[in-house]
Design an enzyme around this catalytic site. Structure first.
Site, mmCIF file in Angstrom:
data_model
loop_
_atom_site.group_PDB
_atom_site.id
_atom_site.type_symbol
_atom_site.label_atom_id
_atom_site.label_comp_id
_atom_site.label_asym_id
_atom_site.label_seq_id
_atom_site.Cartn_x
_atom_site.Cartn_y
_atom_site.Cartn_z
ATOM 1 C CG ASN A 99 2.018 50.360 -46.365
ATOM 2 O OD1 ASN A 99 2.713 50.455 -45.352
ATOM 3 N ND2 ASN A 99 0.718 50.104 -46.322
ATOM 4 C CE LYS B 267 0.220 46.605 -46.142
ATOM 5 N NZ LYS B 267 -0.933 45.822 -46.500
ATOM 6 C CG HIS C 171 -3.342 51.271 -44.990
ATOM 7 N ND1 HIS C 171 -3.867 50.056 -44.620
ATOM 8 C CD2 HIS C 171 -2.650 51.063 -46.140
ATOM 9 C CE1 HIS C 171 -3.499 49.153 -45.523
ATOM 10 N NE2 HIS C 171 -2.758 49.733 -46.445
ATOM 11 C CD GLU D 232 -3.017 46.566 -43.620
ATOM 12 O OE1 GLU D 232 -1.985 47.110 -43.215
ATOM 13 O OE2 GLU D 232 -3.056 45.823 -44.625
ATOM 14 C CD GLU E 150 -3.871 50.801 -50.459
ATOM 15 O OE1 GLU E 150 -2.822 50.407 -50.986
ATOM 16 O OE2 GLU E 150 -4.065 50.752 -49.230
ATOM 17 N N GLY F 19 -3.400 42.578 -49.835
ATOM 18 C CA GLY F 19 -2.739 41.409 -49.261
ATOM 19 C C GLY F 19 -3.400 40.087 -49.600
ATOM 20 C CB SER G 50 -2.807 42.110 -54.745
ATOM 21 O OG SER G 50 -3.269 41.599 -53.501
ATOM 22 N N GLY H 105 2.244 47.145 -51.058
ATOM 23 C CA GLY H 105 2.606 46.538 -49.775
ATOM 24 C C GLY H 105 3.642 45.449 -49.963
HETATM 25 P P1 PGA Z 1 -0.520 44.807 -50.726
HETATM 26 O O1 PGA Z 1 -0.805 46.036 -49.732
HETATM 27 O O2 PGA Z 1 0.235 45.360 -51.903
HETATM 28 O O3 PGA Z 1 0.319 43.852 -49.921
HETATM 29 O O4 PGA Z 1 -1.843 44.241 -51.116
HETATM 30 C C1 PGA Z 1 -1.163 47.278 -50.240
HETATM 31 C C2 PGA Z 1 -1.424 48.244 -49.119
HETATM 32 O O5 PGA Z 1 -1.931 47.819 -48.072
HETATM 33 O O6 PGA Z 1 -1.114 49.439 -49.223
#
Ligand code: PGA
Length: 255
Positions: A9, A11, A94, A96, A166, A172, A212, A233
């Site tokens: 992803n 983003k 997601h 976010e 998630e 993140g 992460s 991500g």
């Molecule tokens: P991250 O994001 O691996 O940077 O924690 C994962 C995601 O938001 O799908």
């Protein structure tokens, strides 16, 4: 046997040049799709270019789509157009998008139906905030999100649905759920699907972990019984790391 999925992803990262360089770097080295499904989910304006240049073993996904087929929805992207340009996956709900763009369990459910209608593989995200985990209410929270997201989806459609667990506090932040925590939550999601449909249907659904994930921890996560891959991500932005994660996943295909 559920086939492992590793989905990047990106983003709101990467220019066109950076995205094409990534594809150029990974294309020849991605393991056989029969073994591991690899997907990159990118910003909408990159999708057409990426689809044109993807190798046989890489699939391209969007990060969002609208629930309606067309209409006066300025700034939105339709499933019809995604399908039309050759996009194969779409991330739905997601955290976010839930947090910053007002997505709800109801809109997630509508988008999921729309994605299936257009033959896109939805990667539906669920996961609890830190406060919910600290109160010990993760199971109930994630069960409710899963039930609402999947409302009205038929058993025979479930094979085409990918779910990503998630936990919001792990996205993140560099804080990964332990493999045991992630596996427990994912087992709970699988049982929830079993209650909605039946155990056989639940057994076929791929459920990924996200939050992460990186080259260091992906192996122990994927080794867990119920974790069928990862939604990645930050660590998916580097071609080298993405390939490394795919090759680690490849080692677990017969787990
Ligand atoms: P991250 O994001 O691996 O940077 O924690 C994962 C995601 O938001 O799908």
């Amino acid at each position: 046997m559920r086939k492992i999925v590793i989905a990047g992803n990106w983003k709101m990262f990467k220019t066109r040049d950076e995205a094409l360089q990534f594809i150029y770097n990974v294309n020849m080295e991605i393991p056989n799709r029969e073994m591991v499904e690899s997907v990159i989910c990118a910003q909408a304006p990159l999708l057409r270019d990426l689809v044109k240049r993807q190798g046989d073993n890489l699939r391209i996904g969007a990060q969002n789509m609208h629930e309606k087929s067309e209409g006066a929805f300025t700034g939105e992207v339709s499933a019809a157009l995604l399908e039309n340009i050759g996009v194969r996956y779409v991330i739905i709900g997601h955290s976010e998008r839930r947090e910053h763009f007002g997505e709800t369990d109801e809109s997630v459910n509508k988008k999921l139906h729309q994605a299936l209608r257009y033959g896109l593989t939805p990667i539906v995200c669920v996961g609890e905030p830190l406060a919910v985990r600290e109160k010990g209410e993760t199971d109930a929270y994630v069960e409710e999100q899963t039930e609402k997201a999947l409302s009205g989806v038929k058993a025979d459609e479930m094979e085409d649905v990918v779910i990503a667990y998630e936990p919001i506090w792990a996205i993140g932040t560099g804080k990964t759920a332990t493999p045991e925590m992630a596996d427990e939550a994912i087992k709970n999601i699988r049982q929830t699907i079993g209650r909605i449909h039946d155990a056989g249907t639940a057994d076929k659904v791929r459920i990924l972990y996200g939050g992460s994930v990186n080259t260091e921890n992906i192996g122990e996560l994927i080794a867990m019984e119920d974790i069928d891959g990862a939604l990645v991500g930050g660590a998916s932005l580097s071609a080298k790391n993405f390939l490394k994660m795919l090759s680690i996943a490849h080692e677990h295909i017969n787990k």
